[in-house]
Design a protein around this motif. Structure first.
Motif, PDB file in Angstrom:
ATOM      1  N   VAL A  17       0.867  -1.183   0.000  1.00 32.40           N
ATOM      2  CA  VAL A  17       0.000   0.000   0.000  1.00 32.40           C
ATOM      3  C   VAL A  17       0.904   1.233   0.000  1.00 32.40           C
ATOM      4  O   VAL A  17       1.901   1.271   0.726  1.00 32.40           O
ATOM      5  N   VAL A  18       0.546   2.231  -0.811  1.00 31.44           N
ATOM      6  CA  VAL A  18       1.328   3.470  -0.827  1.00 31.44           C
ATOM      7  C   VAL A  18       0.883   4.367   0.329  1.00 31.44           C
ATOM      8  O   VAL A  18      -0.315   4.602   0.518  1.00 31.44           O
ATOM      9  N   LEU A  19       1.850   4.831   1.095  1.00 34.45           N
ATOM     10  CA  LEU A  19       1.545   5.754   2.197  1.00 34.45           C
ATOM     11  C   LEU A  19       1.751   7.211   1.764  1.00 34.45           C
ATOM     12  O   LEU A  19       1.062   8.109   2.224  1.00 34.45           O
ATOM     13  N   ALA A  20       2.734   7.423   0.892  1.00 34.21           N
ATOM     14  CA  ALA A  20       2.999   8.783   0.402  1.00 34.21           C
ATOM     15  C   ALA A  20       3.542   8.687  -1.022  1.00 34.21           C
ATOM     16  O   ALA A  20       4.362   7.800  -1.305  1.00 34.21           O
ATOM     17  N   PRO A  21       3.111   9.564  -1.925  1.00 32.37           N
ATOM     18  CA  PRO A  21       2.095  10.603  -1.690  1.00 32.37           C
ATOM     19  C   PRO A  21       0.701   9.992  -1.505  1.00 32.37           C
ATOM     20  O   PRO A  21       0.418   8.913  -2.032  1.00 32.37           O
ATOM     21  N   ALA A  22      -0.121  10.722  -0.756  1.00 31.69           N
ATOM     22  CA  ALA A  22      -1.475  10.250  -0.476  1.00 31.69           C
ATOM     23  C   ALA A  22      -2.242  10.087  -1.783  1.00 31.69           C
ATOM     24  O   ALA A  22      -2.008  10.816  -2.759  1.00 31.69           O
ATOM     25  N   ASN A  23      -3.142   9.158  -1.792  1.00 31.04           N
ATOM     26  CA  ASN A  23      -4.056   8.897  -2.929  1.00 31.04           C
ATOM     27  C   ASN A  23      -3.376   8.270  -4.152  1.00 31.04           C
ATOM     28  O   ASN A  23      -4.020   8.085  -5.175  1.00 31.04           O
ATOM     29  N   LEU A  24      -2.088   7.985  -4.056  1.00 28.22           N
ATOM     30  CA  LEU A  24      -1.442   7.304  -5.185  1.00 28.22           C
ATOM     31  C   LEU A  24      -1.775   5.809  -5.102  1.00 28.22           C
ATOM     32  O   LEU A  24      -1.541   5.170  -4.077  1.00 28.22           O
ATOM     33  N   VAL A  25      -2.342   5.314  -6.151  1.00 28.19           N
ATOM     34  CA  VAL A  25      -2.753   3.902  -6.169  1.00 28.19           C
ATOM     35  C   VAL A  25      -1.841   3.131  -7.124  1.00 28.19           C
ATOM     36  O   VAL A  25      -1.560   3.590  -8.230  1.00 28.19           O
ATOM     37  N   LEU A  26      -1.409   1.987  -6.676  1.00 26.45           N
ATOM     38  CA  LEU A  26      -0.540   1.165  -7.528  1.00 26.45           C
ATOM     39  C   LEU A  26      -1.362   0.396  -8.544  1.00 26.45           C
ATOM     40  O   LEU A  26      -2.505   0.002  -8.274  1.00 26.45           O
ATOM     41  N   GLY A  27      -0.750   0.174  -9.698  1.00 26.44           N
ATOM     42  CA  GLY A  27      -1.396  -0.689 -10.685  1.00 26.44           C
ATOM     43  C   GLY A  27      -1.201  -2.151 -10.299  1.00 26.44           C
ATOM     44  O   GLY A  27      -0.689  -2.461  -9.217  1.00 26.44           O
ATOM     45  N   LYS A  28      -1.600  -3.024 -11.202  1.00 20.15           N
ATOM     46  CA  LYS A  28      -1.478  -4.462 -10.935  1.00 20.15           C
ATOM     47  C   LYS A  28       0.002  -4.863 -10.973  1.00 20.15           C
ATOM     48  O   LYS A  28       0.784  -4.306 -11.755  1.00 20.15           O
ATOM     49  N   SER A  29       0.359  -5.808 -10.150  1.00 24.52           N
ATOM     50  CA  SER A  29       1.765  -6.233 -10.112  1.00 24.52           C
ATOM     51  C   SER A  29       2.005  -7.397 -11.072  1.00 24.52           C
ATOM     52  O   SER A  29       1.052  -8.025 -11.561  1.00 24.52           O
ATOM     53  N   ASP A  30       3.286  -7.654 -11.291  1.00 23.61           N
ATOM     54  CA  ASP A  30       3.623  -8.812 -12.143  1.00 23.61           C
ATOM     55  C   ASP A  30       4.052 -10.004 -11.280  1.00 23.61           C
ATOM     56  O   ASP A  30       4.792 -10.867 -11.736  1.00 23.61           O
ATOM     57  N   LEU A  31       3.567 -10.021 -10.057  1.00 27.53           N
ATOM     58  CA  LEU A  31       3.930 -11.101  -9.134  1.00 27.53           C
ATOM     59  C   LEU A  31       3.633 -12.466  -9.769  1.00 27.53           C
ATOM     60  O   LEU A  31       2.526 -12.718 -10.244  1.00 27.53           O
ATOM     61  N   ARG A  32       4.629 -13.331  -9.754  1.00 23.23           N
ATOM     62  CA  ARG A  32       4.456 -14.656 -10.354  1.00 23.23           C
ATOM     63  C   ARG A  32       3.433 -15.478  -9.561  1.00 23.23           C
ATOM     64  O   ARG A  32       3.064 -15.115  -8.452  1.00 23.23           O
ATOM     65  N   ALA A  33       3.041 -16.582 -10.155  1.00 18.27           N
ATOM     66  CA  ALA A  33       2.039 -17.425  -9.487  1.00 18.27           C
ATOM     67  C   ALA A  33       2.616 -18.122  -8.258  1.00 18.27           C
ATOM     68  O   ALA A  33       1.893 -18.497  -7.344  1.00 18.27           O
ATOM     69  N   GLY A  34       3.919 -18.278  -8.229  1.00 18.85           N
ATOM     70  CA  GLY A  34       4.531 -19.015  -7.123  1.00 18.85           C
ATOM     71  C   GLY A  34       4.357 -20.510  -7.331  1.00 18.85           C
ATOM     72  O   GLY A  34       3.767 -20.954  -8.318  1.00 18.85           O
ATOM     73  N   GLU A  35       4.873 -21.283  -6.393  1.00 15.30           N
ATOM     74  CA  GLU A  35       4.721 -22.732  -6.546  1.00 15.30           C
ATOM     75  C   GLU A  35       3.632 -23.263  -5.626  1.00 15.30           C
ATOM     76  O   GLU A  35       3.313 -22.654  -4.607  1.00 15.30           O
ATOM     77  N   THR A  36       3.078 -24.374  -6.031  1.00  9.80           N
ATOM     78  CA  THR A  36       2.002 -24.973  -5.237  1.00  9.80           C
ATOM     79  C   THR A  36       2.592 -25.689  -4.034  1.00  9.80           C
ATOM     80  O   THR A  36       3.573 -26.414  -4.144  1.00  9.80           O
TER      81      THR A  36
END
Lengths: 179, 153
Positions: free
Chosen positions: B76-95
């Motif tokens: 979560v972005v704390l500063a600057p206020a109201n800045l929203v992150l887009g979707k990440s490229d986080l991998r699926a990970g392993e099962t």
């Protein structure tokens, strides 16, 4: 003939020594990850039970108390609990009292504790549990964390991770209150 | 007795005596996994948060034998206020099959996530949350860390 007999006995002797050595190595490698065995008085700790009633650890003074910190999100904790239920059943009449403070929200514990069939007092909290763990010697912030307190209120054992049943039984037998 | 037979007997005895340890895996697993439980900050090393090429990069390294839950990770972005992150490229990970929680997705070596922001505005401060376990030993409570984002040119 005599030389053969001596040779044979020597080999058998070496086999026995090798077997004992191998077993000793195995026991060493398989022993539980004990943090230490510090003898100091347990501090007074107050945590809420599932009825939101404050309970003090000193309430169970006079018994051998195993404080087992756990959480519903902690797989090793959930794996260990069935064994603890049997241990409570086995040693309860001889003065063992297990107490299970859960680092969780009340509703999650209220659901899980009956499902797990927990037959000992369950306490619950969030930061209060962290504080209680630290007061009882935790330095890792990891669960499960268990503290064994003897009938005089002295901490006799602390451990992160699951207990081995045999090791726990041996430990309990050593510290059960007399009589 | 033939000395060769004697030697064979000794080897056999050694093998037999080590069998219980091999059978339960204690000789086959790394010592640090079974014998030493790490403090949470050694089990999971949070890397500096970086802003590079218009992307926020968050990384956490897991020690051998430790894993992070994919669904417990968040930023979560704390500063600057109201800045929203887009979707990440986080991998699926392993099962990972958990006896109590079923199939879960985990990261065992490194969790790495890159985020873009709508106007390519760099975040200055973020809060990350994560949670993980040391395999078959302990689990760590949910963690939160506030990171100041470093710009890399």
């Amino acid at each position: 003939m005599r030389n053969s007999a001596i040779q044979g006995l020597t080999i058998i002797g070496l086999c026995v020594v090798a077997a004992i050595g191998g077993f000793a190595v195995y026991r060493y490698l398989a022993q539980p990850s004990v943090i230490d065995q510090t003898a100091c008085l347990a501090p007074e700790i107050t945590l809420n039970d599932l009825n939101a009633q404050p309970r003090k650890l000193s309430e169970w003074r006079g018994k051998l108390v195993l404080v087992n910190f756990w959480a519903t999100w902690c797989a090793p904790c959930l794996h260990e609990i069935p064994m603890l239920l049997e241990i409570q059943q086995q040693y309860g009449a001889r003065g063992l009292q297990i107490v299970g403070p859960a680092m969780d929200d009340m509703e999650a514990v209220k659901t899980s504790a009956p499902e797990l069939g927990i037959n000992y007092p369950v306490l619950v909290g969030d930061t209060e549990i962290v504080t209680a763990m630290q007061a009882l010697g935790d330095t890792l912030g990891a669960l499960p964390y268990s503290v064994l307190i003897d009938a005089n209120g002295t901490i006799v054992y602390r451990k992160h991770g699951e207990f081995d049943r045999d090791a726990l039984q041996k430990l309990i037998e050593q510290h059960l209150p007399a009589g | 007795m033939n000395p060769r037979i004697g030697s064979l007997l000794i080897v056999a005895a050694l093998a037999l005596s080590a069998q219980p340890a091999i059978a339960d895996g204690s000789l086959l697993q790394p010592r640090e996994q079974s014998d030493r439980i790490l403090p949470v900050d050694e089990a999971f090393r949070v890397q500096p948060a970086l802003w590079q090429n218009g992307q926020l990069i968050i990384g956490i390294d897991a020690a051998p034998g430790c894993y992070l839950y994919r669904d417990k990770f968040g930023v979560v972005v704390l500063a600057p206020a109201n800045l929203v992150l887009g979707k990440s490229d986080l991998r699926a990970g392993e099962t990972h099959h958990d006896e109590h929680f079923g199939e879960v997705r985990v990261f065992r070596d490194r969790l790495l996530a890159r985020y873009k922001t709508p106007s390519a505005t760099p975040p200055q401060k973020v809060r990350i949350r994560y949670q993980g376990c040391a395999e078959n030993l302990v689990c760590y409570p949910p963690q939160e860390r506030v990171l100041t984002v470093e710009t890399v040119r």
